[in-house]
Design a protein around this motif. Structure first.
Motif, PDB file in Angstrom:
ATOM      1  N   VAL A 103       0.826  -1.201   0.000  1.00 46.47           N
ATOM      2  CA  VAL A 103       0.000   0.000   0.000  1.00 46.47           C
ATOM      3  C   VAL A 103       0.863   1.255   0.000  1.00 46.47           C
ATOM      4  CG1 VAL A 103      -1.882   1.194   1.184  1.00 46.47           C
ATOM      5  CG2 VAL A 103      -1.644  -1.293   1.409  1.00 46.47           C
ATOM      6  N   VAL A 104       0.537   2.197  -0.869  1.00 44.29           N
ATOM      7  CA  VAL A 104       1.189   3.509  -0.831  1.00 44.29           C
ATOM      8  C   VAL A 104       0.982   4.131   0.550  1.00 44.29           C
ATOM      9  CG1 VAL A 104       0.913   5.896  -1.617  1.00 44.29           C
ATOM     10  CG2 VAL A 104       1.201   4.073  -3.285  1.00 44.29           C
ATOM     11  N   GLY A 105       2.052   4.637   1.107  1.00 47.14           N
ATOM     12  CA  GLY A 105       1.960   5.285   2.418  1.00 47.14           C
ATOM     13  C   GLY A 105       1.947   4.335   3.588  1.00 47.14           C
ATOM     14  N   SER A 106       2.330   3.073   3.347  1.00 38.67           N
ATOM     15  CA  SER A 106       2.231   2.084   4.430  1.00 38.67           C
ATOM     16  C   SER A 106       3.045   2.501   5.656  1.00 38.67           C
ATOM     17  CB  SER A 106       2.673   0.698   3.935  1.00 38.67           C
ATOM     18  OG  SER A 106       4.003   0.727   3.453  1.00 38.67           O
ATOM     19  N   GLU A 107       4.217   3.102   5.446  1.00 41.48           N
ATOM     20  CA  GLU A 107       5.038   3.512   6.583  1.00 41.48           C
ATOM     21  C   GLU A 107       4.343   4.602   7.399  1.00 41.48           C
ATOM     22  OE1 GLU A 107       5.908   3.809   3.405  1.00 41.48           O
ATOM     23  OE2 GLU A 107       7.697   2.607   2.997  1.00 41.48           O
ATOM     24  N   LYS A 108       3.773   5.594   6.692  1.00 42.47           N
ATOM     25  CA  LYS A 108       3.075   6.673   7.388  1.00 42.47           C
ATOM     26  C   LYS A 108       1.850   6.139   8.126  1.00 42.47           C
ATOM     27  CE  LYS A 108       4.400  10.240   4.051  1.00 42.47           C
ATOM     28  NZ  LYS A 108       3.897  11.186   3.013  1.00 42.47           N
ATOM     29  N   LEU A 109       1.115   5.260   7.465  1.00 39.76           N
ATOM     30  CA  LEU A 109      -0.090   4.699   8.076  1.00 39.76           C
ATOM     31  C   LEU A 109       0.263   3.854   9.292  1.00 39.76           C
ATOM     32  CD1 LEU A 109      -1.939   3.677   4.797  1.00 39.76           C
ATOM     33  CD2 LEU A 109      -2.455   5.635   6.252  1.00 39.76           C
ATOM     34  N   ALA A 110       1.369   3.128   9.206  1.00 36.82           N
ATOM     35  CA  ALA A 110       1.809   2.317  10.340  1.00 36.82           C
ATOM     36  C   ALA A 110       2.189   3.205  11.524  1.00 36.82           C
ATOM     37  CB  ALA A 110       2.989   1.446   9.932  1.00 36.82           C
ATOM     38  N   SER A 111       2.916   4.292  11.248  1.00 36.06           N
ATOM     39  CA  SER A 111       3.368   5.167  12.335  1.00 36.06           C
ATOM     40  C   SER A 111       2.243   6.020  12.897  1.00 36.06           C
ATOM     41  CB  SER A 111       4.507   6.067  11.844  1.00 36.06           C
ATOM     42  OG  SER A 111       4.055   6.924  10.811  1.00 36.06           O
ATOM     43  N   LEU A 125      -6.469  13.478   0.806  1.00 37.31           N
ATOM     44  CA  LEU A 125      -6.477  13.357  -0.648  1.00 37.31           C
ATOM     45  C   LEU A 125      -6.099  11.934  -1.044  1.00 37.31           C
ATOM     46  CD1 LEU A 125      -4.596  16.683  -1.456  1.00 37.31           C
ATOM     47  CD2 LEU A 125      -7.048  16.245  -1.792  1.00 37.31           C
ATOM     48  N   VAL A 126      -6.692  11.461  -2.135  1.00 35.37           N
ATOM     49  CA  VAL A 126      -6.408  10.115  -2.638  1.00 35.37           C
ATOM     50  C   VAL A 126      -6.236  10.165  -4.147  1.00 35.37           C
ATOM     51  CG1 VAL A 126      -7.566   8.838  -0.800  1.00 35.37           C
ATOM     52  CG2 VAL A 126      -8.881   9.604  -2.771  1.00 35.37           C
ATOM     53  N   GLN A 127      -5.553   9.159  -4.691  1.00 35.91           N
ATOM     54  CA  GLN A 127      -5.357   9.047  -6.136  1.00 35.91           C
ATOM     55  C   GLN A 127      -5.552   7.581  -6.517  1.00 35.91           C
ATOM     56  OE1 GLN A 127      -2.150  11.488  -7.419  1.00 35.91           O
ATOM     57  NE2 GLN A 127      -1.978  10.534  -9.429  1.00 35.91           N
ATOM     58  N   VAL A 151       2.582   2.869  -7.775  1.00 35.58           N
ATOM     59  CA  VAL A 151       1.656   3.012  -8.899  1.00 35.58           C
ATOM     60  C   VAL A 151       0.376   3.659  -8.389  1.00 35.58           C
ATOM     61  CG1 VAL A 151       2.611   1.072 -10.174  1.00 35.58           C
ATOM     62  CG2 VAL A 151       0.720   0.682  -8.602  1.00 35.58           C
ATOM     63  N   ALA A 152      -0.269   4.422  -9.275  1.00 35.97           N
ATOM     64  CA  ALA A 152      -1.488   5.142  -8.902  1.00 35.97           C
ATOM     65  C   ALA A 152      -2.321   5.396 -10.142  1.00 35.97           C
ATOM     66  CB  ALA A 152      -1.136   6.469  -8.223  1.00 35.97           C
ATOM     67  N   GLY A 153      -3.542   5.829  -9.920  1.00 36.42           N
ATOM     68  CA  GLY A 153      -4.397   6.235 -11.020  1.00 36.42           C
ATOM     69  C   GLY A 153      -4.096   7.659 -11.447  1.00 36.42           C
ATOM     70  N   PRO A 154      -4.811   8.153 -12.461  1.00 37.23           N
ATOM     71  CA  PRO A 154      -4.479   9.467 -13.021  1.00 37.23           C
ATOM     72  C   PRO A 154      -5.098  10.659 -12.299  1.00 37.23           C
ATOM     73  CG  PRO A 154      -6.218   8.450 -14.317  1.00 37.23           C
ATOM     74  CD  PRO A 154      -5.822   7.440 -13.274  1.00 37.23           C
ATOM     75  N   LEU A 163      -1.276   9.803  -0.778  1.00 30.18           N
ATOM     76  CA  LEU A 163      -0.874  10.150  -2.136  1.00 30.18           C
ATOM     77  C   LEU A 163       0.460   9.490  -2.506  1.00 30.18           C
ATOM     78  CD1 LEU A 163      -1.730  13.945  -2.380  1.00 30.18           C
ATOM     79  CD2 LEU A 163      -3.043  12.008  -3.257  1.00 30.18           C
ATOM     80  N   PRO A 164       0.624   9.165  -3.785  1.00 32.11           N
ATOM     81  CA  PRO A 164       1.894   8.586  -4.231  1.00 32.11           C
ATOM     82  C   PRO A 164       2.970   9.662  -4.321  1.00 32.11           C
ATOM     83  CG  PRO A 164       0.474   8.971  -6.109  1.00 32.11           C
ATOM     84  CD  PRO A 164      -0.350   9.297  -4.885  1.00 32.11           C
ATOM     85  N   SER A 165       4.210   9.229  -4.447  1.00 36.71           N
ATOM     86  CA  SER A 165       5.320  10.157  -4.630  1.00 36.71           C
ATOM     87  C   SER A 165       5.306  10.696  -6.059  1.00 36.71           C
ATOM     88  CB  SER A 165       6.641   9.453  -4.344  1.00 36.71           C
ATOM     89  OG  SER A 165       6.812   8.372  -5.248  1.00 36.71           O
ATOM     90  N   PRO A 166       6.011  11.784  -6.317  1.00 38.17           N
ATOM     91  CA  PRO A 166       6.006  12.365  -7.671  1.00 38.17           C
ATOM     92  C   PRO A 166       6.543  11.427  -8.746  1.00 38.17           C
ATOM     93  CG  PRO A 166       6.837  13.950  -6.078  1.00 38.17           C
ATOM     94  CD  PRO A 166       6.711  12.650  -5.354  1.00 38.17           C
ATOM     95  N   ASP A 167       7.368  10.449  -8.385  1.00 36.80           N
ATOM     96  CA  ASP A 167       7.917   9.547  -9.395  1.00 36.80           C
ATOM     97  C   ASP A 167       7.113   8.263  -9.558  1.00 36.80           C
ATOM     98  OD1 ASP A 167       8.566   8.438  -6.983  1.00 36.80           O
ATOM     99  OD2 ASP A 167      10.668   8.026  -7.463  1.00 36.80           O
ATOM    100  N   ALA A 168       5.904   8.217  -9.001  1.00 35.84           N
ATOM    101  CA  ALA A 168       5.042   7.043  -9.162  1.00 35.84           C
ATOM    102  C   ALA A 168       4.646   6.877 -10.627  1.00 35.84           C
ATOM    103  CB  ALA A 168       3.794   7.176  -8.296  1.00 35.84           C
ATOM    104  N   THR A 169       4.441   5.637 -11.038  1.00 40.63           N
ATOM    105  CA  THR A 169       3.921   5.356 -12.382  1.00 40.63           C
ATOM    106  C   THR A 169       2.406   5.491 -12.357  1.00 40.63           C
ATOM    107  OG1 THR A 169       5.733   3.825 -12.862  1.00 40.63           O
ATOM    108  CG2 THR A 169       3.733   3.627 -14.213  1.00 40.63           C
ATOM    109  N   LEU A 170       1.871   6.315 -13.252  1.00 44.29           N
ATOM    110  CA  LEU A 170       0.425   6.542 -13.291  1.00 44.29           C
ATOM    111  C   LEU A 170      -0.204   5.698 -14.401  1.00 44.29           C
ATOM    112  CD1 LEU A 170       0.198  10.417 -12.797  1.00 44.29           C
ATOM    113  CD2 LEU A 170       0.397   8.599 -11.080  1.00 44.29           C
TER     114      LEU A 170
END
Length: 250
Positions: free
Chosen positions: A96-104, A158-160, A186-189, A230-237
């Protein structure tokens, strides 16, 4: 190439199996439905025999920390140990995107997912971890988890989101490539406020629940910052739009 997909009869896992087979690979769906128990390891060694790649798209039925941790620790160690014995050269995990933040932030389920990722990264097995944003198909579950009577109180965030089919394509691309030894995202557009996304889903289903965005709201037990999902700026959309997906469902 023989690729074993743990959780290969689930939402994303089944799509991964189908895509791999369509590309000419020997894809094996490993789940209780096919006689493979990741937790007890029953049938797992046979399924892994001759495999070059393992994809772990499995999920825990438990969302509490002890239950989820027990599942992810046990299943992951079984896959790593028996995979190494079978000669697996690439271990891929869907997370999951953000798993570290969600865990903490207190998300107990996400703490268990973070431990799963740690076990793989520190195992010595060549690996790739695919972090996906929320699936379109998961929006209803988000609403249900946040509902009290006739009100869904979702976190102000926010979500993507991404279609599960697109997440499966990302997993297939990763599994058939060289191990990355890192997390890829990876994320949606399209970006939404979580409340607006849930509102679209509920209105499509003619669900009368009211949606309220709450700055104190939680996401499956995790306190969210506005950008934590949210994904990082270098995520594949990927290309599927949530509103188009709703139209196709109609």
């Amino acid at each position: 190439m023989k690729i074993v997909v743990a959780g290969g009869t689930g939402l994303v896992g089944a799509a991964v199996v189908d895509k791999l087979r369509a590309a000419g690979h020997d894809a094996v769906a490993a789940s209780r439905r096919t006689g493979v128990n990741l937790y007890t390891a029953d049938g797992l060694a046979d399924a892994l025999e001759g495999a070059q790649v393992v994809v772990d798209a499995s999920n825990s039925r438990y969302t509490d920390y002890p239950g989820a941790l027990d599942f992810f620790e046990t299943a992951t160690l079984n896959l790593l140990t028996l995979g190494a014995a079978a000669g697996v050269r690439h271990h891929v995990v869907l997370s999951v995107v953000g798993s570290e933040k969600l865990a903490s932030s207190g998300g107990l389920y996400f703490q268990a997912k973070a431990e799963q990722e740690r076990l793989v990264a520190e195992s010595g097995m060549p690996y790739s971890i695919v972090h996906s944003t929320q699936f379109f198909e998961f929006v209803r579950a988000i609403a249900d988890s946040a509902s009290d009577a006739h009100v869904a109180r979702v976190a102000e965030a926010l979500v993507q989101p991404i279609a599960a089919e697109d997440a499966a394509s990302a997993v297939v691309e990763t599994a058939t490539g060289a191990p990355t030894q890192r997390v890829v995202e990876v994320a949606g557009p399209d970006q939404f406020r979580l409340g607006d996304l849930v509102e679209l889903e509920l209105r499509w289903a003619h669900d009368p629940r009211e949606v309220r965005a709450d700055t104190e709201g939680e996401y499956f037990g995790a306190r969210l910052g506005a950008h934590d999902l949210l994904p990082s700026p270098d995520a594949t959309l990927y290309w599927s739009h949530f509103t188009d997906w709703l139209d196709r469902r109609t």
